[in-house]
Scaffold this motif. Structure first.
Motif, PDB file in Angstrom:
ATOM      1  N   ARG A 192       1.478  -1.176  -0.510  1.00  0.00           N
ATOM      2  CA  ARG A 192      -0.157   0.199  -0.054  1.00  0.00           C
ATOM      3  C   ARG A 192       0.988   1.139   0.007  1.00  0.00           C
ATOM      4  NH1 ARG A 192      -4.238   1.776   1.922  1.00  0.00           N
ATOM      5  NH2 ARG A 192      -3.465   2.804   0.661  1.00  0.00           N
ATOM      6  N   ASN A 193       0.329   2.431  -1.088  1.00  0.00           N
ATOM      7  CA  ASN A 193       1.465   3.288  -1.216  1.00  0.00           C
ATOM      8  C   ASN A 193       0.849   4.035  -1.495  1.00  0.00           C
ATOM      9  OD1 ASN A 193       3.622   5.446  -1.772  1.00  0.00           O
ATOM     10  ND2 ASN A 193       4.677   4.127  -1.579  1.00  0.00           N
ATOM     11  N   ALA A 194       0.273   5.927  -0.792  1.00  0.00           N
ATOM     12  CA  ALA A 194      -0.890   6.601  -0.698  1.00  0.00           C
ATOM     13  C   ALA A 194      -2.782   5.883  -0.831  1.00  0.00           C
ATOM     14  CB  ALA A 194      -0.741   7.215  -2.353  1.00  0.00           C
ATOM     15  N   THR A 195      -1.916   6.683   0.468  1.00  0.00           N
ATOM     16  CA  THR A 195      -3.578   7.124   0.577  1.00  0.00           C
ATOM     17  C   THR A 195      -4.103   7.709   1.689  1.00  0.00           C
ATOM     18  OG1 THR A 195      -2.646   5.222   2.168  1.00  0.00           O
ATOM     19  CG2 THR A 195      -5.093   6.243   3.325  1.00  0.00           C
ATOM     20  N   ALA A 196      -5.445   8.334   0.748  1.00  0.00           N
ATOM     21  CA  ALA A 196      -5.553   9.756   0.969  1.00  0.00           C
ATOM     22  C   ALA A 196      -7.345  10.319   0.767  1.00  0.00           C
ATOM     23  CB  ALA A 196      -4.701  10.865  -0.172  1.00  0.00           C
ATOM     24  N   THR A 197      -7.070  11.417   1.424  1.00  0.00           N
ATOM     25  CA  THR A 197      -9.234  11.619   1.458  1.00  0.00           C
ATOM     26  C   THR A 197      -9.203  13.099   1.468  1.00  0.00           C
ATOM     27  OG1 THR A 197      -9.951   9.696   3.112  1.00  0.00           O
ATOM     28  CG2 THR A 197     -10.843  11.731   2.207  1.00  0.00           C
ATOM     29  N   ARG A 198     -10.029  13.378   0.450  1.00  0.00           N
ATOM     30  CA  ARG A 198     -10.438  15.199   0.362  1.00  0.00           C
ATOM     31  C   ARG A 198     -10.439  15.289   1.730  1.00  0.00           C
ATOM     32  NH1 ARG A 198     -13.216  16.263  -5.391  1.00  0.00           N
ATOM     33  NH2 ARG A 198     -13.908  18.383  -3.454  1.00  0.00           N
ATOM     34  N   HIS A 199      -9.639  16.648   1.372  1.00  0.00           N
ATOM     35  CA  HIS A 199     -10.542  17.810   2.923  1.00  0.00           C
ATOM     36  C   HIS A 199     -11.781  17.635   3.300  1.00  0.00           C
ATOM     37  CE1 HIS A 199      -9.151  19.935   6.336  1.00  0.00           C
ATOM     38  NE2 HIS A 199      -9.331  21.162   6.211  1.00  0.00           N
ATOM     39  N   ASP A 200     -12.283  17.326   2.069  1.00  0.00           N
ATOM     40  CA  ASP A 200     -13.966  18.080   2.186  1.00  0.00           C
ATOM     41  C   ASP A 200     -14.592  17.371   2.856  1.00  0.00           C
ATOM     42  OD1 ASP A 200     -12.874  17.561   0.402  1.00  0.00           O
ATOM     43  OD2 ASP A 200     -14.824  18.816  -1.293  1.00  0.00           O
ATOM     44  N   TYR A 201     -14.194  16.198   2.730  1.00  0.00           N
ATOM     45  CA  TYR A 201     -14.714  15.096   3.032  1.00  0.00           C
ATOM     46  C   TYR A 201     -13.894  14.279   4.071  1.00  0.00           C
ATOM     47  CZ  TYR A 201     -17.437  14.392  -1.131  1.00  0.00           C
ATOM     48  OH  TYR A 201     -18.665  15.288  -2.121  1.00  0.00           O
ATOM     49  N   GLU A 202     -13.464  15.138   4.674  1.00  0.00           N
ATOM     50  CA  GLU A 202     -12.856  13.908   6.031  1.00  0.00           C
ATOM     51  C   GLU A 202     -14.084  13.995   7.223  1.00  0.00           C
ATOM     52  OE1 GLU A 202      -9.816  16.229   7.270  1.00  0.00           O
ATOM     53  OE2 GLU A 202      -8.454  16.085   5.915  1.00  0.00           O
ATOM     54  N   GLY A 203     -14.114  12.837   8.264  1.00  0.00           N
ATOM     55  CA  GLY A 203     -14.944  12.501   9.080  1.00  0.00           C
ATOM     56  C   GLY A 203     -16.233  11.807   8.865  1.00  0.00           C
ATOM     57  N   GLU A 204     -15.800  11.492   7.482  1.00  0.00           N
ATOM     58  CA  GLU A 204     -16.995  10.758   7.178  1.00  0.00           C
ATOM     59  C   GLU A 204     -17.058   8.693   7.167  1.00  0.00           C
ATOM     60  OE1 GLU A 204     -20.110  11.122   4.545  1.00  0.00           O
ATOM     61  OE2 GLU A 204     -19.735  12.558   6.022  1.00  0.00           O
ATOM     62  N   LYS A 205     -15.371   8.303   8.050  1.00  0.00           N
ATOM     63  CA  LYS A 205     -14.905   6.974   8.208  1.00  0.00           C
ATOM     64  C   LYS A 205     -14.659   6.737   6.639  1.00  0.00           C
ATOM     65  CE  LYS A 205     -17.270   6.976  12.851  1.00  0.00           C
ATOM     66  NZ  LYS A 205     -18.450   5.714  13.040  1.00  0.00           N
ATOM     67  N   ILE A 206     -14.630   7.126   5.836  1.00  0.00           N
ATOM     68  CA  ILE A 206     -14.206   6.373   4.127  1.00  0.00           C
ATOM     69  C   ILE A 206     -13.340   5.841   4.333  1.00  0.00           C
ATOM     70  CG2 ILE A 206     -13.741   7.456   1.921  1.00  0.00           C
ATOM     71  CD1 ILE A 206     -15.751   9.654   1.886  1.00  0.00           C
ATOM     72  N   MET A 207     -11.783   6.568   5.198  1.00  0.00           N
ATOM     73  CA  MET A 207     -10.258   5.987   4.712  1.00  0.00           C
ATOM     74  C   MET A 207     -11.041   5.335   4.978  1.00  0.00           C
ATOM     75  SD  MET A 207      -7.926   5.154   6.545  1.00  0.00           S
ATOM     76  CE  MET A 207      -7.901   5.751   8.574  1.00  0.00           C
ATOM     77  N   ALA A 208     -11.695   4.753   6.668  1.00  0.00           N
ATOM     78  CA  ALA A 208     -11.179   3.152   7.105  1.00  0.00           C
ATOM     79  C   ALA A 208     -12.110   1.959   7.122  1.00  0.00           C
ATOM     80  CB  ALA A 208     -12.439   3.559   8.763  1.00  0.00           C
ATOM     81  N   GLY A 209     -13.290   2.922   6.244  1.00  0.00           N
ATOM     82  CA  GLY A 209     -14.139   1.992   5.256  1.00  0.00           C
ATOM     83  C   GLY A 209     -13.521   1.324   4.193  1.00  0.00           C
ATOM     84  N   LEU A 210     -13.069   2.428   3.229  1.00  0.00           N
ATOM     85  CA  LEU A 210     -11.958   1.332   1.655  1.00  0.00           C
ATOM     86  C   LEU A 210     -11.281   0.537   2.587  1.00  0.00           C
ATOM     87  CD1 LEU A 210     -11.867   1.579  -1.289  1.00  0.00           C
ATOM     88  CD2 LEU A 210     -10.337   4.335  -0.092  1.00  0.00           C
ATOM     89  N   ALA A 211     -10.383   0.874   4.359  1.00  0.00           N
ATOM     90  CA  ALA A 211      -8.914  -0.038   4.328  1.00  0.00           C
ATOM     91  C   ALA A 211      -9.312  -1.664   4.295  1.00  0.00           C
ATOM     92  CB  ALA A 211      -8.404   0.444   5.139  1.00  0.00           C
ATOM     93  N   ARG A 212     -11.031  -1.618   5.310  1.00  0.00           N
ATOM     94  CA  ARG A 212     -11.429  -2.455   5.604  1.00  0.00           C
ATOM     95  C   ARG A 212     -11.673  -3.944   4.759  1.00  0.00           C
ATOM     96  NH1 ARG A 212     -13.341   0.754   9.997  1.00  0.00           N
ATOM     97  NH2 ARG A 212     -11.090  -0.017  11.786  1.00  0.00           N
ATOM     98  N   PHE A 213     -11.852  -2.871   3.502  1.00  0.00           N
ATOM     99  CA  PHE A 213     -12.751  -3.926   2.086  1.00  0.00           C
ATOM    100  C   PHE A 213     -11.182  -3.994   1.761  1.00  0.00           C
ATOM    101  CE2 PHE A 213     -12.510  -2.636  -2.584  1.00  0.00           C
ATOM    102  CZ  PHE A 213     -13.379  -4.022  -2.828  1.00  0.00           C
ATOM    103  N   LEU A 214     -10.481  -3.533   1.467  1.00  0.00           N
ATOM    104  CA  LEU A 214      -9.538  -3.665   0.780  1.00  0.00           C
ATOM    105  C   LEU A 214      -8.376  -4.868   0.919  1.00  0.00           C
ATOM    106  CD1 LEU A 214      -7.012  -3.852  -1.871  1.00  0.00           C
ATOM    107  CD2 LEU A 214      -6.334  -1.798  -0.042  1.00  0.00           C
ATOM    108  N   MET A 215      -8.166  -5.184   2.341  1.00  0.00           N
ATOM    109  CA  MET A 215      -8.348  -6.337   3.671  1.00  0.00           C
ATOM    110  C   MET A 215      -8.890  -7.171   3.037  1.00  0.00           C
ATOM    111  SD  MET A 215      -7.296  -4.584   7.185  1.00  0.00           S
ATOM    112  CE  MET A 215      -7.106  -3.056   7.764  1.00  0.00           C
ATOM    113  N   ARG A 216     -10.355  -7.299   3.045  1.00  0.00           N
ATOM    114  CA  ARG A 216     -11.467  -8.640   2.125  1.00  0.00           C
ATOM    115  C   ARG A 216     -11.037  -9.134   1.416  1.00  0.00           C
ATOM    116  NH1 ARG A 216     -14.038  -5.244   5.386  1.00  0.00           N
ATOM    117  NH2 ARG A 216     -15.438  -4.198   3.578  1.00  0.00           N
ATOM    118  N   GLU A 217     -10.494  -7.791   0.287  1.00  0.00           N
ATOM    119  CA  GLU A 217     -10.226  -8.272  -1.449  1.00  0.00           C
ATOM    120  C   GLU A 217      -9.440  -8.646  -1.349  1.00  0.00           C
ATOM    121  OE1 GLU A 217     -12.004  -8.183  -5.017  1.00  0.00           O
ATOM    122  OE2 GLU A 217     -13.000  -7.704  -3.023  1.00  0.00           O
ATOM    123  N   ALA A 218      -7.959  -8.092  -1.043  1.00  0.00           N
ATOM    124  CA  ALA A 218      -6.674  -8.367  -1.409  1.00  0.00           C
ATOM    125  C   ALA A 218      -6.294  -9.846  -0.686  1.00  0.00           C
ATOM    126  CB  ALA A 218      -5.726  -7.760  -0.728  1.00  0.00           C
TER     127      ALA A 218
END
Length: 288
Positions: A192-218
Motif C-alpha cells: 500500500r502506498n498513498a492513502t488520501a481523502t479530500r479535506h472536504d470529506y474528512e470525518g465520514e469514516k471513508i478511509m477506514a471503510g475503504l481500508a477494511r474493504f481492501l483487506m478483505r479484497e486482497a
C-alpha cells in the motif's frame, strides 16, 4: 470491532463495504489518474501532519511540481489493478462544464497563489475548490513482486526531499529477515502506498471503510499480507487493528520529533509525528 458491511456498491458485491449508501468503491482506471494525483498531492502538502510542517513556503510551486512528477507513482499502482477509489454518487458539481464531462480538475499553474496575501490554508482551499470531480478518496496499491522503479521515482523524491529518507529509516529499523515476509512471486504481498481523502470529506469514516474493504479484497485475491507505511495516526490505527481474523503488526516505527541522523541532527524537525510501518497478516491461521 464489528462492521456494518451492507453497501454492495463495490467492485466485488460479495465484499460489501461499511461506507454510507451515497459512496461507491470502484477500481481506479487510467482515466482517473489526474484526479488521483491531485488528491494525493493536495492531501499530503496541505493536510498531512508531516509535509506542510516541513514545507510551508512556496506551496503553490511545490504543488505543481508534485503534480507533474507523481504520475509514475500513481499509474504504477493503477495499472496493477489493485488500487481503489471512493466516489460520491451524490456529488454536486460546481460548474456545468464539470457536470457535462463527469468531473474535471481546474488547477492552473498560471493563476496567482493567494498564500502570500491570505495564507497557507486559503491557498489550500482555493485549490480544493478547483477539484470538481466525484472521486473523494483513494487507496493505491501494487503487487510486491512488481516494485517501484527507483529511477522513475527520483523526480517526485526531489519534490519531497524527506520522503525517501523516511522510508529508508523504517527499512533500517525493520528487524525482520526479508525472506520471512517478502513476496517470492506475484499474488503474495500487496504493498500500500498513498492513502488520501479530500479535506472536504474528512470525518465520514471513508478511509477506514475503504481500508477494511481492501483487506478483505486482497485476501479474496489470494494475497497473504499487506504492508503499508503510515504517516498519520488514524491510518496507522486502522491498519494496526484490522478486523478478525486478520492480524496487524507494527514492524518498525520512529518519531519525527526525536529521530536523529548520523550527524546527530533532528532530521525531520519540526514535524511531530509517529511514523509506522504496518504489516497485516491476512492468513494468520495458515502461518501459525
Amino acid at each position: 470491532m464489528s462492521q456494518n458491511n451492507n453497501n454492495t456498491k463495490t467492485p466485488n458485491p460479495s465484499n460489501p463495504s461499511s461506507l454510507k449508501p451515497r459512496y461507491e468503491i470502484r477500481t481506479l482506471e487510467p482515466k482517473h489518474a489526474q484526479w488521483a494525483i491531485a488528491i494525493v498531492i493536495h492531501c499530503n502538502l496541505f493536510h498531512s501532519p508531516v509535509w506542510p510542517v516541513l514545507y510551508p513556503e512556496n506551496i503553490n510551486a511545490r504543488t505543481f511540481k508534485g503534480f507533474d512528477n507523481a504520475e509514475y507513482l500513481v499509474m504504477h499502482q493503477i495499472n496493477s489493478g489493485h488500487s481503489f477509489g471512493v466516489f460520491d454518487t451524490e456529488y454536486q458539481f460546481k460548474r456545468e462544464e464539470s457536470k457535462a464531462s463527469g468531473g474535471k480538475l481546474y488547477w492552473d499553474r498560471n493563476e496567482k497563489s493567494v498564500q502570500e496575501e491570505k495564507g497557507f490554508e486559503a491557498e489550500g482551499q482555493r485549490l480544493l475548490e478547483q477539484m470538481d470531480f466525484p472521486l473523494v478518496s483513494i487507496a493505491l496499491s501494487y503487487d510486491g513482486a512488481d516494485p517501484f522503479d527507483l529511477e522513475k521515482m527520483m523526480p517526485l523524491l526531489g519534490v519531497l526531499p524527506h520522503f525517501g529518507p523516511l522510508y529508508h529509516v523504517l527499512e533500517v529499523l525493520d528487524p525482520r529477515e526479508k525472506d520471512s515476509w517478502a513476496p517470492k512471486t506475484h499474488g503474495e504481498v500487496l504493498m500500500r502506498n498513498a492513502t488520501a481523502t479530500r479535506h472536504d470529506y474528512e470525518g465520514e469514516k471513508i478511509m477506514a471503510g475503504l481500508a477494511r474493504f481492501l483487506m478483505r479484497e486482497a485476501d479474496a485475491r489470494g494475497f497473504r499480507g499487506i504492508q503499508i507505511e503510515c504517516v498519520h495516526d488514524a491510518v496507522a490505527h486502522v491498519w494496526s487493528n484490522p478486523p478478525a481474523p486478520y492480524k496487524g503488526s507494527d514492524v518498525s516505527e520512529f518519531h519525527t520529533g526525536t529521530y536523529k541522523d548520523e550527524e546527530g541532527n533532528l532530521f525531520f524537525a519540526p514535524a511531530q509525528q509517529k511514523i509506522t510501518k504496518v504489516y497485516v497478516d491476512l492468513k494468520p491461521k495458515a502461518s501459525d
